[in-house]
Scaffold this active site. Structure first.
Site, short mmCIF file in Angstrom:
data_model
loop_
_atom_site.label_atom_id
_atom_site.label_comp_id
_atom_site.label_asym_id
_atom_site.label_seq_id
_atom_site.Cartn_x
_atom_site.Cartn_y
_atom_site.Cartn_z
N THR A 1 -14.34 -5.11 -6.91
CA THR A 1 -15.61 -5.20 -7.64
C THR A 1 -15.60 -4.13 -8.72
O THR A 1 -15.47 -2.94 -8.43
CB THR A 1 -16.79 -4.98 -6.68
OG1 THR A 1 -16.73 -5.97 -5.65
CG2 THR A 1 -18.10 -5.12 -7.42
N ASP B 1 0.86 -1.19 0.00
CA ASP B 1 0.00 0.00 0.00
C ASP B 1 0.89 1.23 0.00
O ASP B 1 2.03 1.19 0.50
CB ASP B 1 -0.91 0.00 1.23
CG ASP B 1 -2.10 0.94 1.06
OD1 ASP B 1 -1.90 2.17 1.12
OD2 ASP B 1 -3.22 0.45 0.89
N PHE C 1 -22.66 -0.37 10.13
CA PHE C 1 -23.77 -0.80 9.28
C PHE C 1 -24.29 -2.19 9.62
O PHE C 1 -25.40 -2.56 9.26
CB PHE C 1 -23.39 -0.70 7.79
CG PHE C 1 -22.69 -1.90 7.24
CD1 PHE C 1 -23.40 -2.92 6.62
CD2 PHE C 1 -21.30 -2.00 7.30
CE1 PHE C 1 -22.75 -4.03 6.09
CE2 PHE C 1 -20.64 -3.10 6.77
CZ PHE C 1 -21.37 -4.12 6.17
N LYS C 2 -23.48 -2.97 10.35
CA LYS C 2 -23.89 -4.27 10.84
C LYS C 2 -23.01 -4.63 12.03
O LYS C 2 -21.99 -3.97 12.28
CB LYS C 2 -23.78 -5.35 9.75
CG LYS C 2 -22.35 -5.57 9.25
CD LYS C 2 -22.28 -6.54 8.08
CE LYS C 2 -22.48 -7.97 8.49
NZ LYS C 2 -22.18 -8.91 7.39
N CYS D 1 -20.78 -2.28 -0.31
CA CYS D 1 -21.01 -3.07 -1.53
C CYS D 1 -22.40 -2.93 -2.13
O CYS D 1 -22.53 -2.65 -3.33
CB CYS D 1 -20.75 -4.55 -1.24
SG CYS D 1 -19.03 -4.92 -0.84
N PHE E 1 -16.33 -12.61 -2.33
CA PHE E 1 -17.68 -12.81 -1.79
C PHE E 1 -17.70 -12.85 -0.26
O PHE E 1 -18.69 -13.27 0.34
CB PHE E 1 -18.27 -14.11 -2.34
CG PHE E 1 -18.54 -14.08 -3.82
CD1 PHE E 1 -19.58 -13.33 -4.34
CD2 PHE E 1 -17.73 -14.77 -4.70
CE1 PHE E 1 -19.83 -13.29 -5.71
CE2 PHE E 1 -17.96 -14.75 -6.07
CZ PHE E 1 -19.02 -13.99 -6.57
N LEU E 2 -16.62 -12.44 0.39
CA LEU E 2 -16.60 -12.42 1.85
C LEU E 2 -17.59 -11.39 2.39
O LEU E 2 -17.80 -10.34 1.78
CB LEU E 2 -15.20 -12.06 2.37
CG LEU E 2 -14.01 -12.90 1.91
CD1 LEU E 2 -12.75 -12.40 2.59
CD2 LEU E 2 -14.25 -14.36 2.19
N ALA F 1 -24.82 -10.89 -7.67
CA ALA F 1 -24.95 -11.52 -6.35
C ALA F 1 -25.35 -10.49 -5.30
O ALA F 1 -26.29 -10.69 -4.51
CB ALA F 1 -23.66 -12.21 -5.95
N LYS G 1 -20.47 -10.88 -9.57
CA LYS G 1 -20.36 -10.20 -8.28
C LYS G 1 -21.43 -9.12 -8.14
O LYS G 1 -22.08 -8.99 -7.09
CB LYS G 1 -18.96 -9.59 -8.13
CG LYS G 1 -18.76 -8.77 -6.84
CD LYS G 1 -19.05 -9.62 -5.61
CE LYS G 1 -19.02 -8.79 -4.32
NZ LYS G 1 -17.71 -8.33 -3.94
#
Length: 449
Positions: A107, A12, A313-314, A251, A137-138, A198, A195
């Site tokens: 994505t 990075d 958010f969760k 996402c 897809f994690l 989904a 992606k």
């Protein structure tokens, strides 16, 4: 961890981020992540800012950069900005001294791989790059278990001998811990599109049940009972049928907007309108929650203390991107409430950063925001003396708070607005709370429940 003989280096430009990855104070919160990092760091897992050197060493390079929704120019508000992907491709082509396999992990819109391939094909060293799509897809909060035992791994590549060989090379890495039948190979464009689709399907289910929650509140039906009845149909299934204040995260909205823009680009107006409705319903649900709070509190929250339990958010993440809590806080602040926020994993700086990026408001440009939105050290402090509590993240600790003690300290009538349907509403009513929940009938309105 799963491939101890494979050397992995994360690079990075941000020295501060890399320094954090090399400590036990990781820059993100994810259950189990620190244990995984500590078990491999310094052995076959490394973090560095020496990007050029690591590109030269690598056989496979994953492009895992942010692809935010464009904020200006063509497609603003819908199209994904793939600038970072292109910059990575140019850097790889510039620095590489040998052929590489380059993998899209970010994505991206369909056919982004073609842009990456064209950029790298222009190298003047005669190098050959195979571009693969390997979407992630994690899910945040369950990322480690999703990684160790995924439903599937998807690899898209060119349908040429070289492209198929590259896809098989990457598949062999995953096959060291994932059954081969769960590793799917497709062409590039199917993988890139999968992606987006989904995430669109998952978000669609959330918006679908949230639309029904509004109908339930109007008719006396119970959305939890409906979710259970509908979910027992094997054709539908039970996942993502929990009504809530709305979906958030990095996402769902971004990918649906990307899908909408793609449909518009190809002249598929009806398809674009269909998927855009998922976003409109999510926006409606968040706004409906804020408006219901104000309406039930005698049509005014001006000067009242309102407690917000949960800002991420969760649960099991500190991610605040597109979090529904932010929009509820924004709306209540506009109504003049004094807001006290508690979340076990979210910092005040993270709150302001996302609010400025998404809503365009910050302490610097919005008078009284800093003094009327307070962050509390714990849930009890946030709730003390409050007129109302809104539960907006499904953290387990909110289920077991001492609500009798909280009730005793609150102004009366004391309101609870359960935006995640995680509390024992009957017990709270016995204590004395006036409880309002997503998709639940109000016993003060219906006498035939």
């Amino acid at each position: 961890k799963m491939c101890p003989k494979v050397r992995v280096c994360v690079v990075d430009l941000n020295q501060k981020q890399i320094d954090a990855w090399n400590t036990d104070d990781l820059p993100i919160y994810e259950p189990g992540l620190l244990d995984v990092v500590k078990s491999s760091r310094g052995r076959n897992l490394f973090f560095s800012t020496d990007i050029d050197a690591e590109i030269i060493k690598a056989d496979i390079i994953f492009i895992s950069v942010n692809t935010p929704t464009k904020t200006q120019g063509i497609g603003a508000g819908r199209a994904a900005n793939i600038k970072n992907c292109e910059l990575c491709a140019r850097k790889i082509a510039e620095v590489s001294t040998t052929d590489k396999i380059v993998v899209e992990k970010s994505t991206v819109p369909v056919r982004t791989a073609e842009a990456i391939r064209r950029v790298m094909k222009c190298n003047d060293k005669g190098l050959k790059f195979q571009v693969l799509s390997n979407p992630e897809f994690l899910a945040e909060g369950t990322a480690i278990s999703d990684l160790t035992a995924p439903d599937r791994v998807l690899i898209g590549g060119s349908q040429t001998p070289e492209g198929l060989a590259a896809a098989e090379f990457l598949a062999a890495v995953y096959a060291r811990w994932i059954p081969r039948e769960r590793i799917l190979t497709t062409n590039l464009w199917s993988s890139e599109c999968s992606k987006l689709v989904a995430n669109a399907f998952l978000a669609q289910r959330v918006s679908s049940i949230n639309s029904i929650s509004a109908l339930c509140e109007a008719t006396g039906a119970d959305v939890s009972e409906i979710s259970r009845a509908v979910g027992m149909d094997a054709r539908i299934g039970q996942r993502f049928l929990s009504a809530s204040v709305g979906f958030g995260g990095s996402c769902f909205q971004k990918d649906i907007l990307n899908l909408v823009y793609l449909c518009e680009t190809y002249g598929l107006t009806e398809c674009a309108d269909y998927w855009n409705q998922v976003i409109l319903m999510n926006n409606y649900q968040k706004k409906r929650f804020s408006e219901k709070m104000v309406a039930k509190m005698f049509n005014t929250v001006t000067g009242k203390k309102v407690s917000i339990l949960g800002y991420a958010f969760k649960a099991d993440t500190g991610d605040v991107r597109e979090t529904p809590s932010m929009f509820v806080v924004r709306d209540l602040f506009a109504e003049g409430a004094k807001i006290h926020v508690y979340d076990p994993q979210v910092t005040r700086d993270d709150m302001w950063s996302e609010m400025q990026y998404t809503c365009g408001i910050s302490p610097a440009n919005t008078p009284k925001l800093d003094e009327n939105v307070i962050t509390s050290e714990n849930a009890l402090a946030a709730c003390e003396g409050s007129h109302a509590i809104a539960v907006l993240t499904e953290w387990d600790e909110f289920k077991t708070l001492d609500y009798e003690k909280i009730y005793a300290s609150m102004s009366k009538p004391a309101f609870i607005f359960d935006g995640r349907n995680i509390l024992d509403h009957d017990k709270l009513r016995e204590i004395g709370f006036e409880v309002h929940a997503i998709g639940k009938p109000d016993p003060n309105v219906f006498d035939d429940l």
